[in-house]
Enzyme design. Structure first.
Site, PDB file in Angstrom:
ATOM      1  N   ASP A   1       0.850  -1.201   0.000  1.00 46.93           N
ATOM      2  CA  ASP A   1       0.000   0.000   0.000  1.00 46.93           C
ATOM      3  C   ASP A   1       0.884   1.249   0.000  1.00 46.93           C
ATOM      4  O   ASP A   1       0.992   1.941   1.011  1.00 46.93           O
ATOM      5  CB  ASP A   1      -0.904  -0.054   1.248  1.00 46.93           C
ATOM      6  CG  ASP A   1      -1.853   1.123   1.354  1.00 46.93           C
ATOM      7  OD1 ASP A   1      -2.131   1.776   0.327  1.00 46.93           O
ATOM      8  OD2 ASP A   1      -2.325   1.388   2.483  1.00 46.93           O
TER       9      ASP A   1
ATOM     10  N   LYS B   1       0.691   3.580  -2.635  1.00 42.58           N
ATOM     11  CA  LYS B   1      -0.058   4.641  -3.352  1.00 42.58           C
ATOM     12  C   LYS B   1       0.849   5.469  -4.254  1.00 42.58           C
ATOM     13  O   LYS B   1       1.009   6.681  -4.066  1.00 42.58           O
ATOM     14  CB  LYS B   1      -0.793   5.547  -2.365  1.00 42.58           C
ATOM     15  CG  LYS B   1      -1.766   4.826  -1.456  1.00 42.58           C
ATOM     16  CD  LYS B   1      -2.547   5.789  -0.580  1.00 42.58           C
ATOM     17  CE  LYS B   1      -3.517   5.098   0.352  1.00 42.58           C
ATOM     18  NZ  LYS B   1      -2.871   4.375   1.472  1.00 42.58           N
TER      19      LYS B   1
HETATM   20  O1  C5P Z   1      -7.291  -0.178  12.082  1.00 46.74           O
HETATM   21  P1  C5P Z   1      -8.151  -0.007  10.861  1.00 46.74           P
HETATM   22  O2  C5P Z   1      -9.037  -1.218  10.597  1.00 46.74           O
HETATM   23  O3  C5P Z   1      -8.919   1.282  10.865  1.00 46.74           O
HETATM   24  O4  C5P Z   1      -7.087   0.034   9.668  1.00 46.74           O
HETATM   25  C1  C5P Z   1      -7.469   0.274   8.369  1.00 46.74           C
HETATM   26  C2  C5P Z   1      -6.269   0.341   7.488  1.00 46.74           C
HETATM   27  O5  C5P Z   1      -6.699   0.764   6.199  1.00 46.74           O
HETATM   28  C3  C5P Z   1      -5.183   1.334   7.915  1.00 46.74           C
HETATM   29  O6  C5P Z   1      -3.917   0.796   7.489  1.00 46.74           O
HETATM   30  C4  C5P Z   1      -5.524   2.583   7.148  1.00 46.74           C
HETATM   31  O7  C5P Z   1      -4.416   3.386   6.900  1.00 46.74           O
HETATM   32  C5  C5P Z   1      -6.064   1.995   5.850  1.00 46.74           C
HETATM   33  N1  C5P Z   1      -6.987   2.862   5.118  1.00 46.74           N
HETATM   34  C6  C5P Z   1      -8.149   3.387   5.666  1.00 46.74           C
HETATM   35  N2  C5P Z   1      -8.965   4.185   4.906  1.00 46.74           N
HETATM   36  C7  C5P Z   1      -8.663   4.426   3.638  1.00 46.74           C
HETATM   37  C8  C5P Z   1      -7.516   3.887   3.065  1.00 46.74           C
HETATM   38  C9  C5P Z   1      -6.693   3.097   3.844  1.00 46.74           C
HETATM   39  O8  C5P Z   1      -8.443   3.164   6.812  1.00 46.74           O
HETATM   40  N3  C5P Z   1      -9.489   5.148   2.916  1.00 46.74           N
END
Ligand code: C5P
Length: 243
Positions: A63, A65
Protein backbone atom coordinates in the site's frame (compact mmCIF):
# COMPACT_ATOMS: atom_id res chain seq x y z
CA UNK A 1 -16.26 -20.88 1.84
CA UNK A 2 -14.13 -20.37 4.96
CA UNK A 3 -10.94 -20.65 2.89
CA UNK A 4 -12.36 -18.23 0.30
CA UNK A 5 -13.13 -15.76 3.11
CA UNK A 6 -9.60 -16.07 4.53
CA UNK A 7 -8.13 -15.24 1.14
CA UNK A 8 -10.23 -12.07 1.05
CA UNK A 9 -9.20 -10.81 4.49
CA UNK A 10 -6.32 -8.31 4.54
CA UNK A 11 -4.71 -7.47 7.89
CA UNK A 12 -3.22 -3.97 8.10
CA UNK A 13 0.32 -4.41 9.46
CA UNK A 14 0.40 -0.93 11.00
CA UNK A 15 3.58 -1.59 13.01
CA UNK A 16 7.11 -0.24 12.79
CA UNK A 17 9.48 -3.18 13.00
CA UNK A 18 10.23 -6.42 11.20
CA UNK A 19 10.04 -8.35 14.49
CA UNK A 20 6.59 -7.08 15.33
CA UNK A 21 5.38 -7.64 11.79
CA UNK A 22 6.74 -11.19 11.96
CA UNK A 23 4.90 -11.88 15.22
CA UNK A 24 1.57 -10.79 13.67
CA UNK A 25 2.12 -12.80 10.51
CA UNK A 26 2.97 -15.97 12.44
CA UNK A 27 -0.05 -15.51 14.71
CA UNK A 28 -2.59 -14.75 11.97
CA UNK A 29 -1.36 -16.54 8.85
CA UNK A 30 -3.85 -19.41 9.14
CA UNK A 31 -6.80 -16.99 9.25
CA UNK A 32 -5.59 -14.08 7.14
CA UNK A 33 -4.58 -14.51 3.50
CA UNK A 34 -3.07 -11.09 2.82
CA UNK A 35 -1.01 -8.64 4.89
CA UNK A 36 -1.01 -4.94 4.07
CA UNK A 37 2.36 -3.19 4.18
CA UNK A 38 2.08 0.59 4.16
CA UNK A 39 4.46 3.51 3.95
CA UNK A 40 5.61 3.39 7.58
CA UNK A 41 6.58 -0.28 7.69
CA UNK A 42 8.03 -0.26 4.17
CA UNK A 43 10.10 2.86 4.82
CA UNK A 44 11.42 1.28 7.99
CA UNK A 45 12.06 -2.28 6.78
CA UNK A 46 12.08 -2.14 2.99
CA UNK A 47 11.55 -5.20 0.79
CA UNK A 48 12.70 -7.49 3.63
CA UNK A 49 9.25 -7.24 5.17
CA UNK A 50 7.60 -8.36 1.93
CA UNK A 51 10.01 -11.31 1.69
CA UNK A 52 9.39 -12.26 5.32
CA UNK A 53 5.60 -12.34 4.82
CA UNK A 54 5.92 -14.47 1.70
CA UNK A 55 8.31 -16.87 3.42
CA UNK A 56 5.71 -17.30 6.16
CA UNK A 57 3.13 -18.23 3.53
CA UNK A 58 1.26 -14.90 3.45
CA UNK A 59 0.41 -12.71 0.47
CA UNK A 60 1.16 -8.97 0.40
CA UNK A 61 -0.84 -5.86 -0.40
CA UNK A 62 1.84 -3.20 -0.93
CA UNK A 63 0.00 0.00 0.00
CA UNK A 64 2.44 2.67 -1.21
CA UNK A 65 -0.06 4.64 -3.35
CA UNK A 66 2.34 5.53 -6.18
CA UNK A 67 1.73 8.94 -7.79
CA UNK A 68 4.41 10.29 -10.15
CA UNK A 69 5.17 10.70 -13.84
CA UNK A 70 3.97 7.71 -15.88
CA UNK A 71 7.45 6.26 -16.53
CA UNK A 72 8.44 6.37 -12.86
CA UNK A 73 5.20 4.73 -11.73
CA UNK A 74 5.51 2.05 -14.42
CA UNK A 75 9.08 1.26 -13.25
CA UNK A 76 7.94 1.13 -9.61
CA UNK A 77 5.10 -1.20 -10.67
CA UNK A 78 7.64 -3.58 -12.19
CA UNK A 79 9.62 -3.59 -8.93
CA UNK A 80 6.46 -4.35 -6.95
CA UNK A 81 5.85 -7.24 -9.33
CA UNK A 82 9.43 -8.50 -8.84
CA UNK A 83 8.84 -8.59 -5.10
CA UNK A 84 5.93 -10.94 -5.75
CA UNK A 85 3.25 -8.81 -4.10
CA UNK A 86 -0.34 -9.93 -4.64
CA UNK A 87 -1.66 -6.37 -5.03
CA UNK A 88 -0.41 -2.77 -4.93
CA UNK A 89 -1.86 0.64 -5.65
CA UNK A 90 -1.49 3.99 -7.39
CA UNK A 91 -3.40 7.27 -7.01
CA UNK A 92 -6.05 7.58 -9.73
CA UNK A 93 -5.49 11.36 -9.52
CA UNK A 94 -2.18 10.65 -11.30
CA UNK A 95 -4.27 10.44 -14.47
CA UNK A 96 -5.07 8.04 -17.29
CA UNK A 97 -1.60 8.01 -18.91
CA UNK A 98 0.04 7.12 -15.59
CA UNK A 99 -2.43 4.33 -14.89
CA UNK A 100 -2.29 2.98 -18.46
CA UNK A 101 1.51 2.76 -18.42
CA UNK A 102 1.52 1.06 -15.03
CA UNK A 103 -1.14 -1.43 -16.20
CA UNK A 104 0.82 -2.14 -19.40
CA UNK A 105 4.04 -2.72 -17.40
CA UNK A 106 2.32 -5.16 -15.03
CA UNK A 107 0.74 -7.02 -17.94
CA UNK A 108 4.02 -7.28 -19.83
CA UNK A 109 5.78 -8.61 -16.75
CA UNK A 110 3.08 -11.24 -16.24
CA UNK A 111 3.42 -12.28 -19.89
CA UNK A 112 7.00 -13.25 -18.95
CA UNK A 113 5.60 -15.94 -16.68
CA UNK A 114 5.38 -14.32 -13.23
CA UNK A 115 2.07 -14.20 -11.34
CA UNK A 116 0.21 -10.99 -12.14
CA UNK A 117 -0.21 -8.56 -9.27
CA UNK A 118 -3.57 -6.80 -8.96
CA UNK A 119 -3.11 -3.11 -9.76
CA UNK A 120 -5.51 -1.00 -7.68
CA UNK A 121 -6.40 2.68 -7.80
CA UNK A 122 -7.01 4.96 -4.85
CA UNK A 123 -9.78 7.45 -5.67
CA UNK A 124 -10.13 10.16 -3.01
CA UNK A 125 -8.62 9.47 0.40
CA UNK A 126 -11.30 9.15 3.06
CA UNK A 127 -9.45 11.84 5.03
CA UNK A 128 -10.30 14.35 2.27
CA UNK A 129 -13.47 16.45 2.32
CA UNK A 130 -15.06 18.71 -0.30
CA UNK A 131 -13.08 21.54 1.34
CA UNK A 132 -9.78 19.63 0.95
CA UNK A 133 -10.51 19.27 -2.76
CA UNK A 134 -11.43 22.96 -3.14
CA UNK A 135 -8.13 23.92 -1.49
CA UNK A 136 -6.30 22.22 -4.34
CA UNK A 137 -8.56 23.65 -7.04
CA UNK A 138 -11.00 20.75 -7.48
CA UNK A 139 -14.51 22.18 -7.39
CA UNK A 140 -16.40 18.90 -7.69
CA UNK A 141 -17.47 17.24 -4.43
CA UNK A 142 -15.99 13.98 -3.17
CA UNK A 143 -19.27 12.25 -4.04
CA UNK A 144 -18.70 13.04 -7.73
CA UNK A 145 -14.92 12.57 -7.74
CA UNK A 146 -14.99 9.01 -6.37
CA UNK A 147 -17.13 7.52 -9.19
CA UNK A 148 -15.34 9.68 -11.77
CA UNK A 149 -11.92 8.38 -10.70
CA UNK A 150 -13.11 4.78 -10.29
CA UNK A 151 -14.44 4.82 -13.87
CA UNK A 152 -11.21 6.38 -15.13
CA UNK A 153 -9.18 3.70 -13.31
CA UNK A 154 -11.34 1.00 -14.89
CA UNK A 155 -11.02 2.46 -18.40
CA UNK A 156 -7.25 2.84 -17.90
CA UNK A 157 -6.83 -0.89 -17.35
CA UNK A 158 -6.54 -1.07 -13.56
CA UNK A 159 -7.81 -4.23 -11.89
CA UNK A 160 -9.74 -2.50 -9.13
CA UNK A 161 -9.90 0.26 -6.53
CA UNK A 162 -9.66 0.82 -2.81
CA UNK A 163 -12.94 2.32 -1.64
CA UNK A 164 -15.03 3.01 1.45
CA UNK A 165 -17.66 0.31 2.04
CA UNK A 166 -20.36 2.90 1.37
CA UNK A 167 -19.05 3.49 -2.16
CA UNK A 168 -18.97 -0.18 -3.15
CA UNK A 169 -22.47 -0.40 -4.66
CA UNK A 170 -22.02 2.54 -7.03
CA UNK A 171 -18.51 1.46 -8.10
CA UNK A 172 -19.71 -2.07 -8.76
CA UNK A 173 -22.50 -0.66 -10.95
CA UNK A 174 -20.09 1.57 -12.90
CA UNK A 175 -17.15 -0.81 -13.26
CA UNK A 176 -18.77 -4.23 -13.55
CA UNK A 177 -18.50 -7.56 -11.74
CA UNK A 178 -14.82 -8.26 -12.50
CA UNK A 179 -13.43 -5.02 -11.05
CA UNK A 180 -11.83 -5.74 -7.67
CA UNK A 181 -13.03 -3.60 -4.76
CA UNK A 182 -10.91 -3.49 -1.61
CA UNK A 183 -12.50 -1.80 1.40
CA UNK A 184 -11.01 -0.52 4.64
CA UNK A 185 -13.30 1.11 7.24
CA UNK A 186 -14.63 -2.29 8.25
CA UNK A 187 -15.89 -2.66 11.81
CA UNK A 188 -17.42 -5.85 13.22
CA UNK A 189 -20.18 -5.28 15.77
CA UNK A 190 -17.82 -6.47 18.55
CA UNK A 191 -15.12 -3.83 17.83
CA UNK A 192 -14.72 -0.10 18.52
CA UNK A 193 -15.01 2.26 15.55
CA UNK A 194 -11.83 4.17 16.54
CA UNK A 195 -11.32 7.10 14.13
CA UNK A 196 -13.26 5.46 11.27
CA UNK A 197 -16.58 7.26 10.63
CA UNK A 198 -18.14 5.70 7.56
CA UNK A 199 -17.96 2.04 8.53
CA UNK A 200 -19.72 -1.23 7.68
CA UNK A 201 -19.57 -4.66 9.26
CA UNK A 202 -17.62 -7.41 7.43
CA UNK A 203 -20.93 -9.04 6.45
CA UNK A 204 -22.34 -5.70 5.24
CA UNK A 205 -19.27 -4.92 3.12
CA UNK A 206 -19.26 -8.39 1.51
CA UNK A 207 -23.02 -8.25 0.89
CA UNK A 208 -22.55 -4.80 -0.72
CA UNK A 209 -20.12 -6.39 -3.20
CA UNK A 210 -16.63 -5.85 -1.73
CA UNK A 211 -14.04 -8.44 -2.80
CA UNK A 212 -11.41 -7.89 -0.11
CA UNK A 213 -11.65 -6.32 3.35
CA UNK A 214 -8.80 -4.46 5.07
CA UNK A 215 -9.00 -4.82 8.85
CA UNK A 216 -6.49 -3.48 11.36
CA UNK A 217 -7.44 -2.49 14.89
CA UNK A 218 -10.55 -4.70 15.25
CA UNK A 219 -8.01 -7.55 15.17
CA UNK A 220 -4.83 -5.98 16.61
CA UNK A 221 -6.60 -4.36 19.59
CA UNK A 222 -8.90 -7.27 20.36
CA UNK A 223 -8.28 -9.10 23.67
CA UNK A 224 -7.72 -12.26 21.57
CA UNK A 225 -6.62 -11.17 18.07
CA UNK A 226 -6.67 -14.68 16.59
CA UNK A 227 -10.22 -15.24 17.80
CA UNK A 228 -11.25 -11.83 16.40
CA UNK A 229 -9.81 -12.79 13.01
CA UNK A 230 -11.68 -16.12 13.14
CA UNK A 231 -14.95 -14.35 13.91
CA UNK A 232 -14.45 -11.93 11.02
CA UNK A 233 -13.65 -14.80 8.63
CA UNK A 234 -16.78 -16.68 9.76
CA UNK A 235 -18.90 -13.56 9.24
CA UNK A 236 -17.41 -13.01 5.78
CA UNK A 237 -17.94 -16.67 4.82
CA UNK A 238 -21.62 -16.52 5.80
CA UNK A 239 -22.09 -13.32 3.78
CA UNK A 240 -20.28 -14.83 0.76
CA UNK A 241 -22.67 -17.77 0.84
CA UNK A 242 -25.63 -15.45 0.76
CA UNK A 243 -24.54 -13.43 -2.26
O1 C5P B 1 -7.29 -0.18 12.08
P1 C5P B 1 -8.15 -0.01 10.86
O2 C5P B 1 -9.04 -1.22 10.60
O3 C5P B 1 -8.92 1.28 10.87
O4 C5P B 1 -7.09 0.03 9.67
C1 C5P B 1 -7.47 0.27 8.37
C2 C5P B 1 -6.27 0.34 7.49
O5 C5P B 1 -6.70 0.76 6.20
C3 C5P B 1 -5.18 1.33 7.92
O6 C5P B 1 -3.92 0.80 7.49
C4 C5P B 1 -5.52 2.58 7.15
O7 C5P B 1 -4.42 3.39 6.90
C5 C5P B 1 -6.06 1.99 5.85
N1 C5P B 1 -6.99 2.86 5.12
C6 C5P B 1 -8.15 3.39 5.67
N2 C5P B 1 -8.97 4.18 4.91
C7 C5P B 1 -8.66 4.43 3.64
C8 C5P B 1 -7.52 3.89 3.07
C9 C5P B 1 -6.69 3.10 3.84
O8 C5P B 1 -8.44 3.16 6.81
N3 C5P B 1 -9.49 5.15 2.92
Amino acid sequence: MIQDARERLIFALDVDSLDEAGRWVRLLRDQVGIFKVGKQLFTRCGPDVVRMIREQGGEVFLDLKFHDIPNTVACAAVEAGRLGVRMFNVHALGGAAMMEQAAAAVKEQAAGGSAKALLLGVTILTSSSDMTLREVGIERPVSEMVPLLASLACRSGLDGVVASPLEVGLIRQLCGPDFAIVTPGVRPDFAARNDQCRTMTPAGAIAAGADYLVVGRPISQAPDPLEAAERIVAEMAAALEGR
